[in-house]
Design an enzyme around this catalytic site. Structure first.
Site, PDB file in Angstrom:
ATOM      1  N   LYS A 227       4.814   9.257   8.842  1.00  0.00           N
ATOM      2  CA  LYS A 227       4.612   8.799  10.212  1.00  0.00           C
ATOM      3  C   LYS A 227       5.619   9.377  11.221  1.00  0.00           C
ATOM      4  CE  LYS A 227       2.209   4.774   8.471  1.00  0.00           C
ATOM      5  NZ  LYS A 227       0.827   4.553   8.809  1.00  0.00           N
TER       6      LYS A 227
ATOM      7  N   ASP B 148       9.356   2.743  -0.300  1.00  0.00           N
ATOM      8  CA  ASP B 148       8.352   3.404   0.516  1.00  0.00           C
ATOM      9  C   ASP B 148       8.617   3.003   1.965  1.00  0.00           C
ATOM     10  OD1 ASP B 148       6.180   4.220   1.930  1.00  0.00           O
ATOM     11  OD2 ASP B 148       4.688   3.539   0.481  1.00  0.00           O
TER      12      ASP B 148
ATOM     13  N   TYR C  44       0.858  -1.184   0.000  1.00  0.00           N
ATOM     14  CA  TYR C  44       0.000   0.000   0.000  1.00  0.00           C
ATOM     15  C   TYR C  44       0.891   1.230   0.000  1.00  0.00           C
ATOM     16  CZ  TYR C  44      -3.537   3.381   1.588  1.00  0.00           C
ATOM     17  OH  TYR C  44      -4.381   4.456   1.703  1.00  0.00           O
TER      18      TYR C  44
HETATM   19  N1  PMP Z   1       2.922   4.110   2.342  1.00  0.00           N
HETATM   20  C1  PMP Z   1       2.837   3.180   3.301  1.00  0.00           C
HETATM   21  C2  PMP Z   1       3.853   2.089   3.352  1.00  0.00           C
HETATM   22  C3  PMP Z   1       1.834   3.248   4.253  1.00  0.00           C
HETATM   23  O1  PMP Z   1       1.743   2.309   5.196  1.00  0.00           O
HETATM   24  C4  PMP Z   1       0.894   4.313   4.187  1.00  0.00           C
HETATM   25  C5  PMP Z   1      -0.235   4.444   5.192  1.00  0.00           C
HETATM   26  N2  PMP Z   1      -0.260   3.609   6.220  1.00  0.00           N
HETATM   27  C6  PMP Z   1       1.023   5.250   3.161  1.00  0.00           C
HETATM   28  C7  PMP Z   1       2.045   5.129   2.264  1.00  0.00           C
HETATM   29  C8  PMP Z   1       0.057   6.390   3.038  1.00  0.00           C
HETATM   30  O2  PMP Z   1       0.245   7.282   4.057  1.00  0.00           O
HETATM   31  P1  PMP Z   1      -0.943   8.262   4.530  1.00  0.00           P
HETATM   32  O3  PMP Z   1      -1.968   7.390   5.158  1.00  0.00           O
HETATM   33  O4  PMP Z   1      -0.273   9.195   5.470  1.00  0.00           O
HETATM   34  O5  PMP Z   1      -1.444   8.943   3.306  1.00  0.00           O
END
Ligand code: PMP
Length: 426
Positions: free
Chosen positions: A264, A236, A141
């Site tokens: 985060k 990511d 994701y």
């Molecule tokens: N990349 C990863 C690996 C994530 O786990 C997440 C959300 N948990 C995101 C991108 C998207 O981040 P956000 O929810 O702050 O948009």
């Protein structure tokens, strides 16, 4: 007001009563409690019930809720203005803290969410490589931007859509799907689309199909394939950055991507995202280059101040990683002993301070493996934990987060709940 009344009211005014789908408990059943406040390792609901929290806002809260140092940094910054729409020294300070730890990161651009960060990183990668094709992995994701909502993990998996409604077929036609930990699936895409693939994005430790770490050889082969084919390798590390080590998962694996996406922890619990890489790539971004990216609240002082404080504490106290990693390893070892004792069909994946209990005897290495684990047993686990005052991820496609604030007693409480679950299942 009871939790039931408050959530009923929320559902009247907010779709599903939540601002992010996994919070609705859709895959485990029941209704969520409504949070009044956080307190260290605990969440407290509006009825005054306390829950030992192993979600920790999905990762940012490595020191737990309401850490006094972060709170003080935020309050002091808020008193000087909430948003400027102009450069501040805080942004430079956070960017430098990140560049000092990540080998290929010479410049960083900040945004307000992980979604924006991955979306923008991909735009820069395509701008740099001059090719539209993007490889992503089933179960990874990367936020909810259109081109990335193809077999995404997290809530997008629970809700059963290979892609989301409202995403034009034209937008995802350049997104090629590979299987996690399956290098042949990647090689096949590069071979079948020679000269078309400009970027590859991956979570080096997938946290959105439950926790599924990549194999080291798999990642190093990805590095080689991207170099050979002129594709920008994007890690990511929204979850893993500053969580598994100061230099993220890439430092632990010793494999360095071209672009790194963060979120985060770099906002200490406030809305944030960031992406960075070598200056040859990052200087393509406007106003220096022609790849557009902007944001009214990008580099917001409060988020950035919380991030600076969080990273500074981590840098000054490297034993924190040792503490959370060791604590998680011990906890996982004990869960494995309980799996043996009760002979339940379960296995645990863990990395650093992250872990997932999968209800299957087989080790989970791909999205397909994760889907094939037992849903009913996961719901039993979730319900049993909640009855025992512990909140764990309300979906088998998410990871547990262990924080510095969790003490021996908290770990024991979690293990008691796990044992009760196994007794029921056995
Ligand atoms: N990349 C990863 C690996 C994530 O786990 C997440 C959300 N948990 C995101 C991108 C998207 O981040 P956000 O929810 O702050 O948009």
């Amino acid at each position: 007001m009871t939790n039931k009344e408050a959530f009923g009211l929320a559902k009247k005014y907010i779709p599903g009563g939540v601002d992010s789908p996994v919070r609705a408990f859709g895959s485990v059943g029941g209704e969520p409690f409504v949070v009044d406040h956080g307190e260290g390792a605990y969440l407290v609901d509006i009825e005054g019930n306390r829950y030992l929290d192993f979600i920790q806002s999905w990762g940012p809260l490595i020191f737990g809720h309401c850490d006094p140092d972060i709170e003080n940094a935020v309050i002091a910054t808020a008193k000087r203005g909430l948003s400027f729409g102009a450069p501040s020294n805080l942004e430079t300070k956070l960017a430098k803290l990140i560049c000092d730890e990540f080998k290929n990161v010479e410049k960083v651009r900040f945004v307000s969410s992980g979604t924006e960060a991955t979306m923008s990183a991909i735009r820069v990668a395509r701008g740099f490589s001059g090719k539209d094709g993007l490889i992503k992995f089933e179960g990874c994701y990367h936020g909810h931007s259109d081109a990335l909502l193809v077999k995404a993990g997290s809530g997008a998996t629970t809700y059963g859509n290979a892609s989301s409604g409202g995403v034009p077929a034209d937008v995802v036609k350049n997104t090629y799907l590979a299987r996690y930990n399956d290098i042949e699936s990647v090689r096949a895409i590069f071979e079948a689309n020679s000269g078309k693939i400009g970027a590859l994005i991956i979570e080096p430790i997938a946290g959105n199909m439950g926790l599924v770490p990549a194999d080291n050889e798999f990642l190093s082969e990805l590095r080689r394939l991207c170099d050979k084919n002129g594709a920008v390798l994007i890690f990511d590390e929204v979850i893993s950055g500053f969580r598994v080590s100061l230099g993220g998962a890439q430092k632990v694996f010793g494999i360095i991507p071209d672009l790194t996406v963060l979120g985060k922890i770099i906002g200490g619990g406030y809305p944030v995202g960031g992406f960075g890489g070598k200056k040859e790539i990052m200087n393509l971004i406007s106003p220096v280059g022609n790849v557009y990216h902007a944001g009214t609240l990008s580099g917001n002082p409060i988020s950035v101040a919380a991030g600076i404080e969080t990273i500074s504490i981590l840098k000054e106290n490297p034993e924190i990683y040792e503490n959370v990693n060791k604590k998680t390893e011990n906890l996982v070892n004990k869960i494995n002993e309980l799996i043996k004792k009760y002979d339940v069909p379960a296995s645990v994946n863990h990395f650093g301070s992250l872990f997932t209990i999968f209800f299957s005897k087989e080790k989970v290495k791909t999205l397909e493996d994760a889907i094939n684990t037992n849903d009913e047993f996961y719901s039993t686990y979730f319900d049993t934990m909640l009855e025992n005052g512990v909140i764990v991820p309300p979906s088998k496609y998410e990871a547990h987060f262990v924080s510095y604030i969790h003490n021996d007693e908290d770990v024991e409480k979690l293990l008691k709940g796990v044992e009760k679950t196994f007794q029921k299942i056995a």
